[in-house]
Scaffold this motif. Structure first.
Motif, short mmCIF file in Angstrom:
data_model
loop_
_atom_site.label_atom_id
_atom_site.label_comp_id
_atom_site.label_asym_id
_atom_site.label_seq_id
_atom_site.Cartn_x
_atom_site.Cartn_y
_atom_site.Cartn_z
N TYR A 27 40.66 44.53 47.94
CA TYR A 27 39.76 45.10 47.15
C TYR A 27 40.73 45.68 46.09
O TYR A 27 40.65 45.89 44.78
CB TYR A 27 39.82 46.52 48.08
N GLY A 28 42.79 46.18 46.21
CA GLY A 28 43.16 46.65 45.00
C GLY A 28 42.99 45.63 44.08
O GLY A 28 43.09 46.02 42.95
N SER A 29 43.95 44.03 45.25
CA SER A 29 43.93 43.04 43.60
C SER A 29 42.58 42.89 42.62
O SER A 29 42.65 43.03 41.37
CB SER A 29 43.84 41.78 44.30
N MET A 30 41.11 42.99 43.40
CA MET A 30 39.90 42.65 42.31
C MET A 30 39.48 43.96 41.16
O MET A 30 39.30 43.57 40.17
CB MET A 30 38.70 42.93 43.73
N ALA A 31 40.31 45.28 41.73
CA ALA A 31 40.01 46.43 41.16
C ALA A 31 41.35 46.66 40.03
O ALA A 31 40.97 46.85 39.27
CB ALA A 31 40.55 47.46 41.33
N GLN A 32 42.48 46.20 39.61
CA GLN A 32 43.12 45.77 38.70
C GLN A 32 42.83 44.83 37.97
O GLN A 32 42.88 44.56 37.57
CB GLN A 32 44.96 45.63 39.41
N LYS A 33 42.57 43.63 38.64
CA LYS A 33 41.74 42.74 37.38
C LYS A 33 41.00 43.11 37.07
O LYS A 33 40.67 42.88 36.12
CB LYS A 33 41.39 41.09 38.72
N ALA A 34 39.73 43.47 37.43
CA ALA A 34 38.78 43.99 36.44
C ALA A 34 39.14 45.28 35.12
O ALA A 34 38.37 44.24 34.15
CB ALA A 34 37.84 45.00 37.33
N LEU A 35 40.06 45.96 35.49
CA LEU A 35 41.05 46.72 34.86
C LEU A 35 41.53 46.34 33.45
O LEU A 35 41.46 46.74 32.60
CB LEU A 35 42.26 48.01 35.18
N LYS A 36 42.21 44.99 34.19
CA LYS A 36 43.10 44.20 33.12
C LYS A 36 42.03 43.00 32.18
O LYS A 36 41.77 42.99 31.06
CB LYS A 36 43.79 43.13 34.01
N ASP A 37 40.89 42.93 32.68
CA ASP A 37 39.80 41.88 32.28
C ASP A 37 39.19 43.01 31.19
O ASP A 37 37.41 42.63 30.13
CB ASP A 37 38.64 41.51 33.03
N GLY A 38 39.56 44.49 31.11
CA GLY A 38 38.74 45.31 30.08
C GLY A 38 37.20 45.39 30.79
O GLY A 38 36.39 46.54 29.96
#
Length: 100
Positions: A27-38
């Motif tokens: 979940y942490g990596s999914m959250a960071q990816k979503a934030l990085k993707d804007g």
């Protein structure tokens, strides 16, 4: 590690559920990816979401912010709270809940 779940008694059943540590990592990596993707924050939290359990996904060593992922109606939502007086959390829909 994953735990075997199920009650059928069938020794050939291979239903596996991630541990809490694995969920935190996924979940942490999914959250960071979503934030990085804007992905844009929501205007407000989904009604009643804080009644559900959450997983703390605050990156190790990061200070001044608290991040929790909630699963709600098959979707994952990130609650980010800055540690400051009168700070309001931001909510971000980060995507569908994985099917394990």
């Amino acid at each position: 590690m994953v735990r075997k779940v199920g009650g059928s008694g069938n020794v050939n059943a291979k239903i596996m559920m991630p541990t809490q540590d694995e969920l935190k990592q996924i979940y942490g990596s999914m959250a960071q990816k979503a934030l990085k993707d804007g992905v844009k924050p929501l205007k407000h939290a989904p009604a009643g979401i804080e009644k559900y359990s959450s997983i703390d996904v605050t990156p190790k060593g990061e200070m001044g912010v608290d991040q929790k992922v909630y699963t709600y109606k098959g979707e994952l939502y990130l609650k980010s709270t800055v540690v400051a007086p009168n700070a309001k959390p931001t909510w971000t829909k980060i995507g569908p809940m994985p099917m394990f």
